[in-house]
Design an enzyme around this catalytic site. Sequence first.
Site, short mmCIF file in Angstrom:
data_model
loop_
_atom_site.label_atom_id
_atom_site.label_comp_id
_atom_site.label_asym_id
_atom_site.label_seq_id
_atom_site.Cartn_x
_atom_site.Cartn_y
_atom_site.Cartn_z
N HIS A 33 0.83 -1.21 0.00
CA HIS A 33 0.00 0.00 0.00
C HIS A 33 0.87 1.26 0.00
O HIS A 33 2.03 1.21 0.41
CB HIS A 33 -0.85 0.05 1.28
CG HIS A 33 -1.96 -0.96 1.33
ND1 HIS A 33 -2.23 -1.71 2.46
CD2 HIS A 33 -2.89 -1.32 0.42
CE1 HIS A 33 -3.27 -2.49 2.23
NE2 HIS A 33 -3.69 -2.28 1.00
N CYS A 51 -3.33 0.41 9.89
CA CYS A 51 -4.28 -0.58 9.36
C CYS A 51 -5.31 -1.03 10.39
O CYS A 51 -6.39 -1.49 10.03
CB CYS A 51 -3.55 -1.85 8.90
SG CYS A 51 -2.32 -1.57 7.66
N1 GLY Z 1 -2.84 -8.92 5.28
C1 GLY Z 1 -3.34 -7.67 4.91
C2 GLY Z 1 -3.70 -7.62 3.47
O1 GLY Z 1 -3.02 -8.24 2.68
O2 GLY Z 1 -4.66 -7.01 3.09
#
Ligand code: GLY
Length: 282
Positions: A170, A271
């Site tokens: 991300h 997150c």
């Molecule tokens: N483990 C977090 C994701 O890959 O979205």
Amino acid sequence: MAGLMGGFGNFTHAIVRAIPASFAKQALRTHGYEVDLAAAQREQELYVGVLRHKLGLQVLELPADESVPDCVFVEDVAVVCGDTALVTRPGAASRRKEAETMKMALKELNLNIVEMMDETATLDGGDVLFTGREFFVGLSRRTNQRGAEILADTFKDYAVSTVPVYDNLHLKSFCSMAGPGLIIIGSSEAAQKALKIMQQMSDHRYDKLTVPDDAAANCIYLNIPNKGHVLLHCTPEEYPESVKVFEKLKDHMLIPVMNAEKEKTDGALTCCSILINKKMEI
Ligand code: GLY
């Protein structure tokens, strides 16, 4: 377009979610690490404890669901700005069901809800950096142009620019905000290249805080009554050299929060919560 949003970093509520047993074996991960479930759950309890007890946020804790192993990473399924919440369509098909529970939680908080219904769109909240003035959206394996367009349609008061993300899951795998106008950025070539693009796209001149470790650049910034600037960041056990950089921030209350086990599944500090500014009790 809007200037700096009033009260950037002011938060009253957080949404978090517990870790299911399926997390250990089935949560998505890029490096194939073994995960210690109990250690990840302990980390999450400490994280929630910081939000609730150290920061005084009202925390809405959603139950774990075995059928969605990644559900602890709530950030990916909604983007909240002001009183509006965009419920996303996560890039990984195995994560789409997480959005249903999130929608109900956001309704409980009386937010205006927009759902990403277009089946060609994908967007993970981990790709969305809100600076208080504008949004940067990472175009990654998880987030596409259509997802960024829907975010721009939802939050019309703010400019939205896209940034290609190549070597990381991300955009926020290597950056985050440390305060109004201050971007924390990792040192890798990919992180520095993305920062340069963000600087070129923006009318605003951001200050930057460069840390040696990309993962350590993912921090949580809040501005809380009676506490002022607060930064949740990695621990010295995880990234000692990056912590030395944070320790130079003399105006911030610094709170190290361990995230080593959840990081094995590409989860960063941001997150694991959605932060909301809302004047209501839950
Ligand atoms: N483990 C977090 C994701 O890959 O979205």
